[in-house]
Design a protein around this motif. Structure first.
Motif, PDB file in Angstrom:
ATOM      1  N   ASP A  16       1.116  -0.707  -8.412  1.00 57.37           N
ATOM      2  CA  ASP A  16       2.492  -1.200  -8.275  1.00 57.37           C
ATOM      3  C   ASP A  16       2.505  -2.689  -7.964  1.00 57.37           C
ATOM      4  OD1 ASP A  16       3.595   1.290  -8.790  1.00 57.37           O
ATOM      5  OD2 ASP A  16       3.736   1.828  -6.665  1.00 57.37           O
ATOM      6  N   MET A  51       8.254  -1.446   0.720  1.00 56.88           N
ATOM      7  CA  MET A  51       6.909  -1.379   0.129  1.00 56.88           C
ATOM      8  C   MET A  51       5.873  -2.079   1.014  1.00 56.88           C
ATOM      9  SD  MET A  51       7.888  -2.048  -3.850  1.00 56.88           S
ATOM     10  CE  MET A  51       6.330  -1.587  -4.622  1.00 56.88           C
ATOM     11  N   TRP A  95      -3.994   2.445  -1.864  1.00 61.15           N
ATOM     12  CA  TRP A  95      -2.716   2.254  -1.205  1.00 61.15           C
ATOM     13  C   TRP A  95      -2.809   1.040  -0.300  1.00 61.15           C
ATOM     14  CZ3 TRP A  95       1.516   4.584  -2.692  1.00 61.15           C
ATOM     15  CH2 TRP A  95       2.647   4.586  -1.883  1.00 61.15           C
ATOM     16  N   MET A 129       2.316   0.646  -0.807  1.00 60.35           N
ATOM     17  CA  MET A 129       2.473   0.720  -2.258  1.00 60.35           C
ATOM     18  C   MET A 129       1.092   0.854  -2.861  1.00 60.35           C
ATOM     19  SD  MET A 129       3.134  -3.291  -2.919  1.00 60.35           S
ATOM     20  CE  MET A 129       2.857  -4.042  -1.326  1.00 60.35           C
TER      21      MET A 129
END
Length: 120
Positions: free
Chosen positions: A46, A37, A115, A42
């Motif tokens: 998250d 990750m 992201w 990620m």
């Protein structure tokens, strides 16, 4: 004779916040998934879920996310002007953060649409 070892140094702006993020990801997902990750990326959603699931106070989790963002590459590119907004619980007068979003001059991005990847 010992084989030479590669040593990589990464300069972090907020090493304590990043260490807290790494620890939370490891706690929730385990070492391998946490590493993946951090390297592959990620969503902010998250990260928020992992931080709120880690053994941290809610206040510490929010602070570490906020402080640690400077050490991550953010996609899509936010440009020079953006603002992190906190979304609070529905109770009147609540200061309990439940989510975050990023406001830019071009619109607002939900945490699931942002992201993050640890910069290297």
């Amino acid at each position: 004779m010992m084989a030479s070892e590669a040593c990589f140094a990464v300069s972090l702006k907020n090493p304590d916040a990043v260490a807290s993020i790494v620890a939370a990801l490891r706690h929730v997902y385990g070492d391998e998934i946490a590493r993946l990750m951090l390297v592959e990326g990620m969503s902010l959603a998250d990260l928020i879920d992992a931080m709120f699931s880690a053994p941290l106070s809610h206040r510490e989790a929010v602070r570490d996310i906020t402080d640690g963002l400077d050490d991550f590459v953010v996609s899509p590119n936010l440009g020079l002007m953006w603002h992190l907004r906190y979304i609070y619980a529905d109770e009147p007068g609540s200061l309990h953060v439940v989510d975050m979003e990023i406001a830019t001059p071009n619109g607002t991005l939900a945490s699931k649409d942002v992201w993050l990847r640890l910069s290297s």
